[in-house]
Design an enzyme around this catalytic site. Structure first.
Site, PDB file in Angstrom:
ATOM      1  N   GLU A 149     -79.430 -65.346  18.120  1.00 58.54           N
ATOM      2  CA  GLU A 149     -78.774 -66.661  18.026  1.00 58.54           C
ATOM      3  C   GLU A 149     -79.165 -67.640  19.130  1.00 58.54           C
ATOM      4  OE1 GLU A 149     -74.547 -66.102  17.749  1.00 58.54           O
ATOM      5  OE2 GLU A 149     -74.686 -64.826  16.007  1.00 58.54           O
ATOM      6  N   ASN A 197     -83.281 -62.513  15.785  1.00 53.82           N
ATOM      7  CA  ASN A 197     -82.139 -62.414  14.868  1.00 53.82           C
ATOM      8  C   ASN A 197     -81.313 -63.694  14.913  1.00 53.82           C
ATOM      9  OD1 ASN A 197     -80.580 -60.626  13.102  1.00 53.82           O
ATOM     10  ND2 ASN A 197     -79.003 -60.632  14.690  1.00 53.82           N
ATOM     11  N   HIS A 233     -73.751 -63.601   7.347  1.00 55.76           N
ATOM     12  CA  HIS A 233     -72.293 -63.561   7.238  1.00 55.76           C
ATOM     13  C   HIS A 233     -71.936 -64.677   6.257  1.00 55.76           C
ATOM     14  CE1 HIS A 233     -71.824 -60.721  10.476  1.00 55.76           C
ATOM     15  NE2 HIS A 233     -72.647 -61.440  11.219  1.00 55.76           N
ATOM     16  N   GLU A 265     -76.842 -58.465   9.092  1.00 50.74           N
ATOM     17  CA  GLU A 265     -75.387 -58.409   9.342  1.00 50.74           C
ATOM     18  C   GLU A 265     -74.598 -58.839   8.112  1.00 50.74           C
ATOM     19  OE1 GLU A 265     -74.306 -60.377  13.001  1.00 50.74           O
ATOM     20  OE2 GLU A 265     -76.099 -59.682  14.025  1.00 50.74           O
ATOM     21  N   ASP A 267     -72.224 -59.551   5.318  1.00 52.07           N
ATOM     22  CA  ASP A 267     -70.887 -59.327   4.778  1.00 52.07           C
ATOM     23  C   ASP A 267     -70.511 -60.555   3.963  1.00 52.07           C
ATOM     24  OD1 ASP A 267     -70.173 -61.023   6.950  1.00 52.07           O
ATOM     25  OD2 ASP A 267     -69.237 -59.406   8.077  1.00 52.07           O
TER      26      ASP A 267
END
Ligand code: XIL
Length: 357
Positions: A149, A197, A233, A265, A267
């Site tokens: 990030e 990432n 996400h 990641e 979800d």
């Protein structure tokens, strides 16, 4: 025209193949991708947690255990205990381990974030950290999120202790500090795959354009980068078809630069009531969102791993992150029962295998 015999053979093959994938892990093995999840080693002693994890996944990533606040309780200490537990679990169950993350502007311990270090001191601290941690896990962690990030939504480097507050010596020089970090990481473990990432750079937007431009530039100048992690996400409040098309296009352009793409990641959060319960409609919608992501990944051979941010709704960061408004974001409910999302992903992974026949 194809003979009826060939059609029935094809159908039999389809049915046999769908029927034979009992677990996500099996389906992913046959589709030729890794299926991973973030894990909390403190839960390994919970029998159901451990057995579902080992049965369904072939890759794990410590959710927090390799972050600075866990690894580095103080300036002089490296505490590898929680990370080692994850590696041990993975080795026992023939799973790969992804490392997360060496450099992040957030979630750093106070002694570091509020330590008022000079650029020179920060540079030494960070280089030592990368080197010690990667060497400790060399041969055990196959891929690292070296930098997490680092870009804001407009695609510019975020302010952080590593970039410009005061930074490791490259303040105001764009992504040059990131370049340095990848070079240090490569030196520490030349065999590990090195990833950048990022959050919210999955579809086509200013951030993903900036990631693309950065990776292109790194490749041109020989910076040792092997992959891009797309966090993902996401939620059910999206149009599945356009998301799938945009993610697929983004994956395709990154892969064309010669890097791998990992969904790191994933979800898919849904709205929940005050007791944390979602509607069945939303859970079915969630399944279709998951299906879209898997489809986008499998459309390009450069996308080599799909990883979720946990696997049971019992342990997920979404409830607290959304202050209780969203939840139930994963494959298994709080009792480890598979949800529609689980079946959709397993079917989608199995289906792709068939099309490759
Ligand atoms: C989250 C973890 O899930 C939480 O347990 C922790 O408290 C905060 O961090 N992007 C990332 C992850 O790269 O490391 C974050 O994980 C979620 C957002």
């Amino acid at each position: 025209m194809a003979s009826p015999y060939r059609w029935s053979a094809f159908l039999a093959c389809i049915l046999a193949s769908i029927g034979s994938a009992q677990t996500l892990r099996e389906a992913a093995d046959h589709a030729g991708v890794l299926i991973g999840t973030a894990v909390r080693p403190s839960q390994f002693s919970e029998t159901r947690y451990a057995s579902v994890l080992a049965r369904e996944f072939n890759m794990v990533e410590p959710e927090d255990a390799l972050k600075w606040w866990v690894l580095r309780p103080d300036r002089r200490t490296y505490d590898f205990r929680a990370g080692d537990e994850v590696v041990h679990f993975a080795q026992t169950h023939q799973m790969k381990v992804r490392g997360h993350c060496l450099v992040w502007g957030r979630d750093n311990p106070d002694w570091l974030a509020k330590g008022h270090f000079t650029s020179r001191q920060l540079s030494h601290l960070l280089r030592d950290h990368i080197s010690r941690v990667m060497k400790h896990y060399a041969g055990e962690v196959f891929a690292w999120d070296v930098v997490n990030e680092a870009l804001d939504e407009s695609g510019k480097p975020r302010d952080s202790i590593w970039y410009d507050q005061p930074g490791i010596g490259f303040a105001g020089k764009g992504t040059e500090y990131i370049e340095q970090l990848f070079r240090w990481a490569h030196k520490a473990d030349p065999h590990a795959l090195l990833f950048y990432n990022e959050a919210e750079g999955e579809t086509l937007n200013r951030k993903s354009d900036a990631i693309y431009a950065m990776v292109k530039n790194f490749k041109k100048s020989g910076v040792p980068i092997d992959g891009v992690g797309l966090q993902m996400h996401i939620s059910t409040d999206i149009d599945v078809e356009s998301m799938t098309a945009a993610v697929s296009a983004n994956i395709a352009r990154l892969a064309a630069l010669g890097v791998q793409i990992h969904v790191t990641e994933l979800d898919v959060s849904v709205r929940v009531d005050s007791s944390g319960v979602a509607s069945l409609d939303d859970l079915n919608r969630q399944a279709e969102v998951y299906r879209g992501v898997v489809r986008a990944c499998l459309q390009n051979p450069g996308c080599t791993a799909i990883q979720t941010w946990g696997f049971t709704d019992k342990y997920s960061w979404i409830r607290s992150h959304s202050r209780g408004t969203r939840g139930q974001a994963l494959f298994f409910d709080r009792d480890y029962q598979p949800k529609p999302s689980y079946r959709a992903v397993r079917d989608e992974l199995s289906r792709d295998r068939l099309l490759k026949h």
